[in-house]
Design a protein around this motif. Structure first.
Motif, mmCIF file in Angstrom:
data_model
loop_
_atom_site.group_PDB
_atom_site.id
_atom_site.type_symbol
_atom_site.label_atom_id
_atom_site.label_comp_id
_atom_site.label_asym_id
_atom_site.label_seq_id
_atom_site.Cartn_x
_atom_site.Cartn_y
_atom_site.Cartn_z
ATOM 1 N N GLU A 1 0.811 -1.215 0.000
ATOM 2 C CA GLU A 1 0.000 0.000 0.000
ATOM 3 C C GLU A 1 0.853 1.278 0.000
ATOM 4 N N GLN B 1 -3.239 5.271 -1.040
ATOM 5 C CA GLN B 1 -2.484 6.054 -0.070
ATOM 6 C C GLN B 1 -2.356 7.502 -0.562
ATOM 7 N N ALA C 1 -0.839 1.506 6.654
ATOM 8 C CA ALA C 1 -0.276 2.357 5.607
ATOM 9 C C ALA C 1 -0.995 3.689 5.476
ATOM 10 N N ASN C 2 -2.308 3.715 5.702
ATOM 11 C CA ASN C 2 -3.077 4.918 5.395
ATOM 12 C C ASN C 2 -3.317 5.853 6.573
ATOM 13 N N ALA D 1 -0.665 8.362 6.682
ATOM 14 C CA ALA D 1 -0.834 9.265 5.542
ATOM 15 C C ALA D 1 -1.864 10.333 5.857
#
Length: 191
Positions: free
Chosen positions: A15, A21, A146-147, A150
């Motif tokens: 990701e 992302q 992963a996000n 972000a």
């Protein structure tokens, strides 16, 4: 436990730098409301990956174990190659602002994930491990790992992540899983 941990790790790595992302970065910059964005990512990911996991489980009921081993092995190797190809983000994927921050995030993420490498990986992992809940939970956690940064850190970290290295590691993991599957590693789980 293997299905959960591998699903989490592979998706979290895959990701990094993915279009979803990038979408998280854009939504965070546009709305500056991290909680509804994070909740939207969670809801859309659960829905999308539950569908993908169910599809993976269904496919295994249609195909012989030996054929499935070859399909999955080649699919994981294909995922390794796909992971090395940089994603392009289309700004139109974030155009649903009339639905509010949460609704925009749910719709945009769900649509961006359709046919994306993490959705395809979820299908393959669910078929590989015959473990719907651990795979969907793992791929969802990987997406959140992963996000969420972000969304929370946005532009401050976007240029500091060595995306090529992370993608190379994810590709290596996909390739190892693919080769191991082709060599019969999945036979212990029904192949």
């Amino acid at each position: 436990m293997d299905a959960f941990l591998i699903s989490t790790g592979v998706v979290a790595l895959a990701e990094i730098g993915d279009k979803t992302q990038l979408l998280a970065f854009i939504l965070a910059a546009k709305f500056r409301k991290p909680i509804p964005i994070i909740l939207g990512v969670l809801v859309s990911t659960i829905a999308n990956h539950a569908f993908a996991g169910a599809l993976g489980a269904w496919i295994t009921s249609l195909v012989s174990p030996d054929t499935m081993r070859w399909v999955l092995g080649v699919s994981f190797i294909g995922m390794a190659i796909w992971t090395l190809i940089p994603d392009k983000f289309d700004e139109s994927e974030a155009r649903f602002a009339r639905f509010g921050v949460f609704g925009t995030t749910v719709i945009a993420f769900f649509l961006a994930e359709m046919g994306d490498k993490t959705q395809v990986a979820t299908v393959a992992l669910a078929a590989q491990y015959h473990a719907f809940v651990p795979v969907v939970a793992g791929t969802t956690l990987g997406m959140m790992i992963a996000n969420v940064p972000a969304v929370l850190l946005g532009d401050r970290i976007a240029n500091k992540i060595p995306v090529r290295i992370v993608h190379a590691i994810a590709a290596l993991i996909f390739a190892i899983i693919g080769v191991a599957t082709l060599l019969g590693a999945g036979k212990s789980v029904g192949f």
